[in-house]
Enzyme design. Sequence first.
Site, PDB file in Angstrom:
ATOM      1  N   HIS A 323       0.869  -1.178   0.000  1.00 44.36           N
ATOM      2  CA  HIS A 323       0.000   0.000   0.000  1.00 44.36           C
ATOM      3  C   HIS A 323       0.907   1.230   0.000  1.00 44.36           C
ATOM      4  CE1 HIS A 323      -2.803   2.994   1.694  1.00 44.36           C
ATOM      5  NE2 HIS A 323      -3.800   2.182   1.382  1.00 44.36           N
ATOM      6  N   ASP A 400       3.113  -4.759   8.075  1.00 44.93           N
ATOM      7  CA  ASP A 400       1.858  -4.034   7.911  1.00 44.93           C
ATOM      8  C   ASP A 400       0.726  -5.053   8.009  1.00 44.93           C
ATOM      9  OD1 ASP A 400      -0.375  -2.640   7.142  1.00 44.93           O
ATOM     10  OD2 ASP A 400       0.434  -1.918   5.238  1.00 44.93           O
ATOM     11  N   GLN A 403      -4.451  -5.438   6.732  1.00 46.33           N
ATOM     12  CA  GLN A 403      -5.383  -6.332   6.046  1.00 46.33           C
ATOM     13  C   GLN A 403      -5.383  -7.750   6.605  1.00 46.33           C
ATOM     14  OE1 GLN A 403      -7.589  -5.457   3.750  1.00 46.33           O
ATOM     15  NE2 GLN A 403      -6.891  -3.332   3.625  1.00 46.33           N
ATOM     16  N   LYS A 426     -10.371  -1.507  10.195  1.00 47.52           N
ATOM     17  CA  LYS A 426     -10.290  -2.687   9.333  1.00 47.52           C
ATOM     18  C   LYS A 426     -10.748  -3.946  10.058  1.00 47.52           C
ATOM     19  CE  LYS A 426      -7.803  -0.456   6.071  1.00 47.52           C
ATOM     20  NZ  LYS A 426      -8.268  -0.152   4.715  1.00 47.52           N
ATOM     21  N   CYS A 564      -4.843   2.550  -3.701  1.00 47.48           N
ATOM     22  CA  CYS A 564      -3.599   3.049  -3.097  1.00 47.48           C
ATOM     23  C   CYS A 564      -2.489   2.005  -3.184  1.00 47.48           C
ATOM     24  CB  CYS A 564      -3.825   3.467  -1.642  1.00 47.48           C
ATOM     25  SG  CYS A 564      -4.946   4.859  -1.453  1.00 47.48           S
TER      26      CYS A 564
END
Length: 610
Positions: A323, A400, A403, A426, A564
């Site tokens: 991202h 990260d 997600q 999220k 993104c």
Amino acid sequence: MTIPTPTSKGAEGLSGAPLPDLPDEATLGALASAFFRALPGAALPPADPVRAQVASAPELSLAQGGSRLAPAPVASDPVDPVGGAGAFVVPQAYAAALPQVAPPQVPAGVAEGLPLAVPGSPYYFIGEASPYLQSGAAPALPENRVVARSFGLPGEGELKALLAEIAAGRPLADAPAADPGGRFYFIDAAKVPAAEPGARAPFDVNAVRRDFPILQERVNGKPLVWFDNAATTHKPQAVIDRLAHFYAHENSNIHRGAHELAARATDAYEAARQKVQRFLGAGSADEIIFVRGATEAINLVAKTWGVQNIGEGDEIVVSLLEHHANIVPWQQLAAQVGAKIRVIPVDDNGQLKLDELQKLLNPRTRLVSVTQVSNALGTVTPIKQVIDMAHAAGARVLVDGAQSVSHMRVNVQALDADFFVFSGHKIFGPTGIGVVYGKAALLEQMPPWQGGGNMIADVTFERTLFQPAPNKFEAGTGNIADAVGLGAALDYVERIGLENIARYEHDLLVYATRGLSSIAGVRLIGTAADKASVASFVLAGYSTEEVGRALNEEGIAVRSGHHCAQPILRRFGVETTVRPSLAFYNTCEEIDRMLAVVRRLARGKGRVGA
């Protein structure tokens, strides 16, 4: 007139006909106790038909190149011999010798007539423990009470069948043995697969959907279908109620007040930090920092640890899947200090090339920053291997997890991640709240990145002494209420069970992928063997905006654009995709609605009169 008693042997009814022999009150009482003792742990088949529709396909072809996506193993669901729709587990009669049911525990304060901390809620996935906890302290009052659930109750047919056996004088069958949790199953034990240790009963997707009020919305006159979960997830009523309760009963700044509301707010905020610690498997709540979201989390690490440890000529490794939030802060840092950015490539299915990562790693590599799940493709990266390879080269690793946290179990200690970041919105929590996990030894050495109140130990005009982590990274009044709301969201997810969520969402993805693959003109973008519930695609003859608008006309929300994540889309020769992304409150029927629109578009383009 003598009124016959049901328990008298050979009694006559009002019509003069003899009543059947019935058990005495003690037997009936024991049966009732057995029924209701079993309810909280009764195994339930899933309400959604997803497994029936996808279990027959052991693997699914996703690309001409031969990438495969195999559905997770699915245990056989219990069979309902009375022909029900799978809402109930059929009881098996107990033996005459029935276990004694322990009296329920009365919460502290209830016996004295004190009110509970929060009014009862109709939502059964609410967290069990009070958030008003200080470290190591037991809850004085429960935040939520156990309430009636919308499934798992014995049906009329089962009760009649049991009573008929009693009336016919047939002996009761042997009772199955209790499991370690003290539950009993009213079904043939030979037909029920043994539950794995720690496994939870499958959830009822229709009951879950009732926990999300926004799913009752209508768009363009059609029921809302929310397939934009990778952008943001919706909030269960438990989270909405928790936010309202905070503002109604606890609202205050934290840490510095001597009054009651300051204590309540502080306890709620720090309890949320402890919930995040447990959820991520961190070693200490002091390793958890609250920020606005994953974007701010990455910027925090870049502007503290990065500035402190990365210099001219050093290298930062990211992947092509990232991202923009995991690219831009490192570009800014590299420009500031004279470092270089290196990129891990992906193969034609969207999977990281670990052999190329090995070539990139060298003594100048200071940091590897990689997503655990791609927001654009759904690819699940082999993050443990990435971490081990980076550590072997002497580099630190940031993961990260924006997600990943809503789809799979994460344990930062098992991964050995140096930093791990995610956003609350999220994972069914509020917007404007996120988390940085950092190893304690690293946080101790890192400088604060903002100055102000809450993060200081002492200030004079000559010098300032800072609080230790995590406070030194939380300057000013933080997003207190939304941190508490995030804690409620994690409670909700844990109650459902991440393993249940992962299996259900995987089967939904297989179903959606099969359907999209069958439509002429559809090209799937990202066909990795290991994927989370994202199904990016393009449709020949249509822009992604046209497909998105057509779906919206039917009440179906998808994301169309570059997500993104422009570098990875350009790797596949596209600038944008249509991205349906699924969550555990979605169903196969909703997927069918989406597929019907895409099929209609595929048939209609270029036809006369279309």
